[in-house]
Design an enzyme around this catalytic site. Structure first.
Site, PDB file in Angstrom:
ATOM      1  N   LEU A  95      68.998 -43.729  20.777  1.00 41.84           N
ATOM      2  CA  LEU A  95      68.964 -44.644  19.630  1.00 41.84           C
ATOM      3  C   LEU A  95      67.828 -44.162  18.747  1.00 41.84           C
ATOM      4  O   LEU A  95      66.702 -43.988  19.224  1.00 41.84           O
ATOM      5  CB  LEU A  95      68.693 -46.082  20.100  1.00 41.84           C
ATOM      6  CG  LEU A  95      68.366 -47.107  19.011  1.00 41.84           C
ATOM      7  CD1 LEU A  95      69.567 -47.371  18.115  1.00 41.84           C
ATOM      8  CD2 LEU A  95      67.909 -48.431  19.635  1.00 41.84           C
ATOM      9  N   GLY A 103      61.408 -49.833  10.867  1.00 46.29           N
ATOM     10  CA  GLY A 103      60.747 -51.105  10.571  1.00 46.29           C
ATOM     11  C   GLY A 103      61.529 -52.003   9.629  1.00 46.29           C
ATOM     12  O   GLY A 103      61.014 -52.986   9.121  1.00 46.29           O
ATOM     13  N   GLY A 107      67.116 -50.595  13.646  1.00 50.48           N
ATOM     14  CA  GLY A 107      67.225 -50.414  15.101  1.00 50.48           C
ATOM     15  C   GLY A 107      67.903 -51.623  15.724  1.00 50.48           C
ATOM     16  O   GLY A 107      68.788 -51.494  16.568  1.00 50.48           O
ATOM     17  N   ASP A 134      67.183 -45.375  29.041  1.00 48.12           N
ATOM     18  CA  ASP A 134      65.951 -44.699  29.462  1.00 48.12           C
ATOM     19  C   ASP A 134      65.009 -44.728  28.280  1.00 48.12           C
ATOM     20  O   ASP A 134      65.208 -43.977  27.321  1.00 48.12           O
ATOM     21  CB  ASP A 134      66.258 -43.215  29.739  1.00 48.12           C
ATOM     22  CG  ASP A 134      66.362 -42.916  31.205  1.00 48.12           C
ATOM     23  OD1 ASP A 134      65.521 -43.421  31.955  1.00 48.12           O
ATOM     24  OD2 ASP A 134      67.277 -42.154  31.572  1.00 48.12           O
ATOM     25  N   TYR A 144      63.003 -52.595  23.580  1.00 48.29           N
ATOM     26  CA  TYR A 144      64.221 -53.020  24.282  1.00 48.29           C
ATOM     27  C   TYR A 144      64.031 -54.384  24.959  1.00 48.29           C
ATOM     28  O   TYR A 144      64.961 -55.190  25.000  1.00 48.29           O
ATOM     29  CB  TYR A 144      64.633 -51.956  25.309  1.00 48.29           C
ATOM     30  CG  TYR A 144      65.157 -50.704  24.654  1.00 48.29           C
ATOM     31  CD1 TYR A 144      66.329 -50.732  23.909  1.00 48.29           C
ATOM     32  CD2 TYR A 144      64.482 -49.485  24.754  1.00 48.29           C
ATOM     33  CE1 TYR A 144      66.812 -49.598  23.276  1.00 48.29           C
ATOM     34  CE2 TYR A 144      64.953 -48.341  24.137  1.00 48.29           C
ATOM     35  CZ  TYR A 144      66.120 -48.399  23.396  1.00 48.29           C
ATOM     36  OH  TYR A 144      66.600 -47.282  22.769  1.00 48.29           O
ATOM     37  N   PHE A 147      65.038 -57.564  23.277  1.00 45.20           N
ATOM     38  CA  PHE A 147      66.463 -57.911  23.195  1.00 45.20           C
ATOM     39  C   PHE A 147      67.034 -58.330  24.541  1.00 45.20           C
ATOM     40  O   PHE A 147      68.245 -58.456  24.682  1.00 45.20           O
ATOM     41  CB  PHE A 147      67.248 -56.721  22.621  1.00 45.20           C
ATOM     42  CG  PHE A 147      66.833 -56.389  21.221  1.00 45.20           C
ATOM     43  CD1 PHE A 147      67.409 -57.031  20.135  1.00 45.20           C
ATOM     44  CD2 PHE A 147      65.819 -55.466  20.988  1.00 45.20           C
ATOM     45  CE1 PHE A 147      67.001 -56.754  18.848  1.00 45.20           C
ATOM     46  CE2 PHE A 147      65.406 -55.178  19.697  1.00 45.20           C
ATOM     47  CZ  PHE A 147      65.996 -55.829  18.619  1.00 45.20           C
TER      48      PHE A 147
HETATM   49  C1  LIG Z   1      62.427 -47.390  18.294  1.00 39.99           C
HETATM   50  C2  LIG Z   1      63.294 -47.487  17.030  1.00 39.99           C
HETATM   51  C3  LIG Z   1      64.749 -47.189  17.366  1.00 39.99           C
HETATM   52  C4  LIG Z   1      63.196 -48.930  16.472  1.00 39.99           C
HETATM   53  O1  LIG Z   1      63.988 -49.051  15.312  1.00 39.99           O
HETATM   54  P1  LIG Z   1      63.403 -49.781  14.002  1.00 39.99           P
HETATM   55  O2  LIG Z   1      64.491 -49.840  12.990  1.00 39.99           O
HETATM   56  O3  LIG Z   1      62.147 -49.123  13.592  1.00 39.99           O
HETATM   57  O4  LIG Z   1      63.083 -51.223  14.589  1.00 39.99           O
HETATM   58  P2  LIG Z   1      63.477 -52.642  13.934  1.00 39.99           P
HETATM   59  O5  LIG Z   1      62.954 -52.694  12.540  1.00 39.99           O
HETATM   60  O6  LIG Z   1      64.932 -52.883  14.109  1.00 39.99           O
HETATM   61  O7  LIG Z   1      62.649 -53.625  14.880  1.00 39.99           O
HETATM   62  C5  LIG Z   1      63.233 -54.713  15.550  1.00 39.99           C
HETATM   63  C6  LIG Z   1      62.168 -55.418  16.324  1.00 39.99           C
HETATM   64  O8  LIG Z   1      61.595 -54.528  17.301  1.00 39.99           O
HETATM   65  C7  LIG Z   1      60.186 -54.360  17.057  1.00 39.99           C
HETATM   66  N1  LIG Z   1      59.862 -52.942  17.310  1.00 39.99           N
HETATM   67  C8  LIG Z   1      60.247 -51.884  16.580  1.00 39.99           C
HETATM   68  N2  LIG Z   1      59.764 -50.737  17.124  1.00 39.99           N
HETATM   69  C9  LIG Z   1      59.041 -51.120  18.207  1.00 39.99           C
HETATM   70  C10 LIG Z   1      58.286 -50.418  19.166  1.00 39.99           C
HETATM   71  N3  LIG Z   1      58.188 -49.088  19.145  1.00 39.99           N
HETATM   72  N4  LIG Z   1      57.675 -51.137  20.123  1.00 39.99           N
HETATM   73  C11 LIG Z   1      57.786 -52.472  20.190  1.00 39.99           C
HETATM   74  N5  LIG Z   1      58.492 -53.205  19.300  1.00 39.99           N
HETATM   75  C12 LIG Z   1      59.113 -52.532  18.324  1.00 39.99           C
HETATM   76  C13 LIG Z   1      59.969 -54.757  15.607  1.00 39.99           C
HETATM   77  O9  LIG Z   1      58.652 -55.203  15.395  1.00 39.99           O
HETATM   78  C14 LIG Z   1      60.996 -55.872  15.450  1.00 39.99           C
HETATM   79  O10 LIG Z   1      60.507 -57.061  16.041  1.00 39.99           O
HETATM   80  P3  LIG Z   1      60.378 -58.433  15.207  1.00 39.99           P
HETATM   81  O11 LIG Z   1      61.778 -58.798  14.826  1.00 39.99           O
HETATM   82  O12 LIG Z   1      59.776 -59.384  16.179  1.00 39.99           O
HETATM   83  O13 LIG Z   1      59.525 -58.108  14.041  1.00 39.99           O
HETATM   84  C15 LIG Z   1      62.796 -46.523  15.904  1.00 39.99           C
HETATM   85  O14 LIG Z   1      61.463 -46.816  15.593  1.00 39.99           O
HETATM   86  C16 LIG Z   1      62.933 -45.048  16.232  1.00 39.99           C
HETATM   87  O15 LIG Z   1      63.983 -44.460  15.967  1.00 39.99           O
HETATM   88  N6  LIG Z   1      61.881 -44.414  16.782  1.00 39.99           N
HETATM   89  C17 LIG Z   1      61.886 -42.983  17.040  1.00 39.99           C
HETATM   90  C18 LIG Z   1      62.932 -42.578  18.050  1.00 39.99           C
HETATM   91  C19 LIG Z   1      62.785 -43.307  19.370  1.00 39.99           C
HETATM   92  O16 LIG Z   1      61.706 -43.396  19.939  1.00 39.99           O
HETATM   93  N7  LIG Z   1      63.949 -43.815  19.878  1.00 39.99           N
HETATM   94  C20 LIG Z   1      64.036 -44.525  21.150  1.00 39.99           C
HETATM   95  C21 LIG Z   1      64.573 -43.586  22.198  1.00 39.99           C
HETATM   96  S1  LIG Z   1      64.539 -44.348  23.818  1.00 39.99           S
END
Ligand SMILES: CC(C)(COP(=O)(O)OP(=O)(O)OC[C@H]1O[C@@H](n2cnc3c(N)ncnc32)[C@H](O)[C@@H]1OP(=O)(O)O)[C@@H](O)C(=O)NCCC(=O)NCCS
Length: 181
Positions: A95, A103, A107, A134, A144, A147
């Site tokens: 993902l 942000g 996600g 994972d 994760y 959720f």
């Molecule tokens: C991790 C990732 C998928 C999150 O997607 P995103 O679009 O940035 O996250 P969202 O804006 O949908 O966030 C949803 C919620 O999760 C929280 N959140 C986002 N990233 C987070 C993190 N790294 N740790 C903890 N919480 C996180 C947000 O604060 C938000 O919470 P809220 O509704 O209480 O404010 C994205 O940052 C990413 O692609 N990172 C790099 C790749 C990666 O590490 N992927 C995961 C592989 S296992």
């Protein structure tokens, strides 16, 4: 928000993979070099998020496939009443959201879409005990857990979203009552 976006299977003729950058080389390379092969071979589906008005630009993606998990890996409360064998499960293999878009709840949008697809699979196609992922590190595991994913005892970076949580999030629509005979 949802109406402005499309989440659809990767189509390399329509979607531009080259500009995607989530900040993690392995996840960028998967999208650019491997996702199409896995899709063609039928071993993992990649779904991409695009804006309706700019449908070639990939904002994020996730992959879904199946895996087997051992009963002993599950949290204690889920072990009861299940057969003591390997169990079928769904896997969120990857993902990722493009760095410029992180942000903005994209996600969340993708994760909810993955859950909806797994709920549909359970109801209409094949049973699974949950959705597994994972997490790369404890920060991502925290994402994760928000959720409802539960870390497994042996490895807290391996998390499970139980079938019950998924089905409760997407209750089955009641068929419209048809009074004609
Ligand atoms: C991790 C990732 C998928 C999150 O997607 P995103 O679009 O940035 O996250 P969202 O804006 O949908 O966030 C949803 C919620 O999760 C929280 N959140 C986002 N990233 C987070 C993190 N790294 N740790 C903890 N919480 C996180 C947000 O604060 C938000 O919470 P809220 O509704 O209480 O404010 C994205 O940052 C990413 O692609 N990172 C790099 C790749 C990666 O590490 N992927 C995961 C592989 S296992």
């Amino acid at each position: 928000m949802a109406g402005d976006f499309i989440i659809t299977l990767l189509d390399v003729d329509r979607h531009d993979r080259s500009a995607f950058d989530c900040g993690e080389t392995e996840l960028n390379r998967y999208l650019q070099m491997t996702a199409r092969q896995h899709l063609q071979k039928g071993i993992a589906n990649t779904y991409v998020l695009v804006r309706r008005e700019e449908p070639s630009k990939i904002l994020g993606y996730f992959t879904l496939s199946f895996l087997q998990v051992d009963l002993t890996e599950l949290p204690a409360q889920y072990r009861n009443k299940l057969p003591k064998t390997s169990l079928p499960a769904a896997k969120l293999g990857r993902l990722a959201i493009d760095r410029k878009c992180q942000g903005n709840n994209y996600g969340r949008l993708l994760l909810v879409d993955a859950m909806r697809r797994v709920a549909g699979t359970i109801r209409n196609a094949a049973g699974v005990i949950g959705l597994f992922v994972d997490a790369k590190n404890p920060h991502v595991a925290a994402f994760y857990r928000k959720f409802g994913f539960i870390p497994l005892e042996e490895n807290p970076l391996f998390l499970m979203l139980p079938q019950q949580t998924i089905l409760a999030a997407f209750p089955e629509r009641k068929a419209a009552h048809n009074s004609s005979t």
